[in-house]
Design an enzyme around this catalytic site. Structure first.
Site, short mmCIF file in Angstrom:
data_model
loop_
_atom_site.label_atom_id
_atom_site.label_comp_id
_atom_site.label_asym_id
_atom_site.label_seq_id
_atom_site.Cartn_x
_atom_site.Cartn_y
_atom_site.Cartn_z
N GLU A 166 100.62 56.22 164.12
CA GLU A 166 100.89 56.16 165.57
C GLU A 166 100.08 55.10 166.32
O GLU A 166 99.42 55.40 167.32
CB GLU A 166 100.64 57.55 166.19
CG GLU A 166 101.49 58.63 165.56
CD GLU A 166 101.23 60.02 166.15
OE1 GLU A 166 100.33 60.19 166.98
OE2 GLU A 166 101.98 60.95 165.76
N ASN A 207 102.85 54.95 159.59
CA ASN A 207 103.64 56.15 159.95
C ASN A 207 103.71 56.30 161.47
O ASN A 207 102.70 56.13 162.15
CB ASN A 207 102.93 57.37 159.33
CG ASN A 207 103.74 58.64 159.37
OD1 ASN A 207 104.89 58.68 158.93
ND2 ASN A 207 103.16 59.72 159.90
N GLU A 273 107.89 63.79 158.47
CA GLU A 273 107.43 65.00 159.19
C GLU A 273 108.58 65.74 159.86
O GLU A 273 108.48 66.19 161.00
CB GLU A 273 106.38 64.62 160.26
CG GLU A 273 105.20 63.84 159.72
CD GLU A 273 104.10 63.59 160.74
OE1 GLU A 273 104.11 64.21 161.82
OE2 GLU A 273 103.23 62.76 160.45
N ASP A 275 111.10 68.05 161.54
CA ASP A 275 111.30 69.40 162.06
C ASP A 275 112.24 69.30 163.26
O ASP A 275 112.36 68.24 163.86
CB ASP A 275 110.00 70.15 162.39
CG ASP A 275 109.07 69.45 163.35
OD1 ASP A 275 109.52 68.58 164.11
OD2 ASP A 275 107.86 69.79 163.35
#
Ligand code: XIL
Length: 349
Positions: A166, A207, A273, A275
């Site tokens: 990030e 990422n 990741e 979700d």
């Protein structure tokens, strides 16, 4: 005829087609509405040579046997949800590896690969580092010691690292973090070079989230990793976090095309990741829509060139940073939701 492994509820049971006991078991399972499958997610993913993984909560892994059973059965990859973040160095020069070591040991005994998350981030920092005033030279020395110690400790055990997490804002500018502030924009190059020196075989990833679409942020990350490759910085992949809700997520063709801009540079891409939150109260319709999102993302990953793994951020709503929005493929009682079937469909299409 040999017994066939059938997953009844949460147990993988060898069932001989001629045994009356087995037939009774199957009948009871159907009556009780338990899911029946011949193959697990990791069986299906293994056939496509793709990683299927989940983020692991160290405490849940220690405390809950059902958690261990489902994790080891369904997934062939793990990532520590929190245990490898910078607070693994709670005091300067002192490391507390025990939680992360347990996750790695579980992975090894279940033949799962481990992704490391994450060496450089602006969150989950130890207090000693977050506060105080730091020169560039001091911060570079902390970066160097941290990466050498952590990557060195897991050398050969962690196959891929999220080296930097990030670093880019939604508008495409560099995120204003302690790293940028104290070192300057070349902190990323330093981090990747240090990680490579500590474990030359590890796959090194950048990422981030909200870069699944071709927007300003994705464009800036693309420009950044293009420049890194050109300068010989050892970067091997880009991770797309994929924290979605049922309102906002990329279409499969759009997401695959966006990932392909990165793989065209010779990089691996991964969904790191995943979700998908559901606005509460959850209904069957909303769960069906959630399943569609999961299916579309797996679909995108399968269509993209060089997409080597898909990981969900946890796997059960019992242990999830998004427990309140029921974002994962297993419910709080470890029962597979429609999203689980959607992942299976995506992997078998
Ligand atoms: C989250 C964890 O899931 C939480 O338990 C923790 O409190 C905060 O961090 N992007 C990332 C992950 O890269 O490290 C974050 O994990 C979720 C967002």
């Amino acid at each position: 005829m040999n017994p066939l492994p059938v997953i009844i509820g949460n147990r993988k049971t060898p069932v001989s087609p001629r045994s009356p006991r087995a037939l009774l078991l199957l009948y009871a399972a159907v009556l009780l509405g338990m899911p029946l499958h011949a193959e697990t997610l990791r069986d299906l993913a293994g056939r496509r040579s793709v990683g299927i993984g989940a983020a692991v909560d160290a405490k849940a892994l220690r405390d809950n046997a059902e958690y261990r059973t489902v994790l080891g059965r369904e997934f062939n990859m793990v990532v520590a949800e929190n245990a490898m973040k910078m607070w693994i160095q709670p005091e300067r020069g002192k490391f507390s590896f025990s939680d992360a070591d347990e996750i790695v040991a579980f992975a090894q005994s279940n033949k799962m690969r481990v992704r490391g998350h994450t060496l450089v981030w602006h969150q989950s920092l130890p207090r000693w580092f977050e506060t105080g005033s730091w020169t560039r030279a001091e911060t570079l020395s902390v970066l160097s010691q941290h990466i050498a110690s952590v990557v060195g400790h897991y050398k050969g055990a962690v196959y891929a690292w999220d080296v930097v997490n990030e670093a880019v804002e939604d508008d495409g500018s560099m995120r204003k973090t302690v790293w940028l502030d104290r070192i300057g924009p070349d902190y990323l190059d330093h981090a990747f070079r240090l990680a490579h020196a500590a474990d030359p075989k590890a796959r090194l990833f950048y990422n981030d989230y909200s870069a699944e679409w071709p927007n300003k942020k994705a464009d800036a990350i693309l420009a950044m990793v293009t420049r890194m490759k050109k300068d010989g910085v050892p970067i091997h992949g880009v991770g797309f976090q994929c924290h979605f809700d049922c309102g906002k997520y990329p279409g499969p063709a759009e997401f695959a095309a966006n990932m392909n801009r990165f793989s065209a540079l010779g990089l691996e891409v991964q969904v790191t990741e995943l979700d998908v939150g559901i606005a509460q109260p959850a209904t069957d319709d909303k769960r069906a829509f959630q399943a569609r999102v999961y299916r579309d993302i797996i679909d995108a990953a399968c269509r993209a060139t060089n997409c080597t793994a898909v990981l969900t951020w946890g796997f059960t709503d019992k242990y999830s940073w998004k427990a309140a929005v029921e974002a994962l493929p297993f419910d709080r009682r470890f029962k597979p939701k429609p999203a689980y079937d959607a992942i299976r469909d995506g992997l078998t299409q």
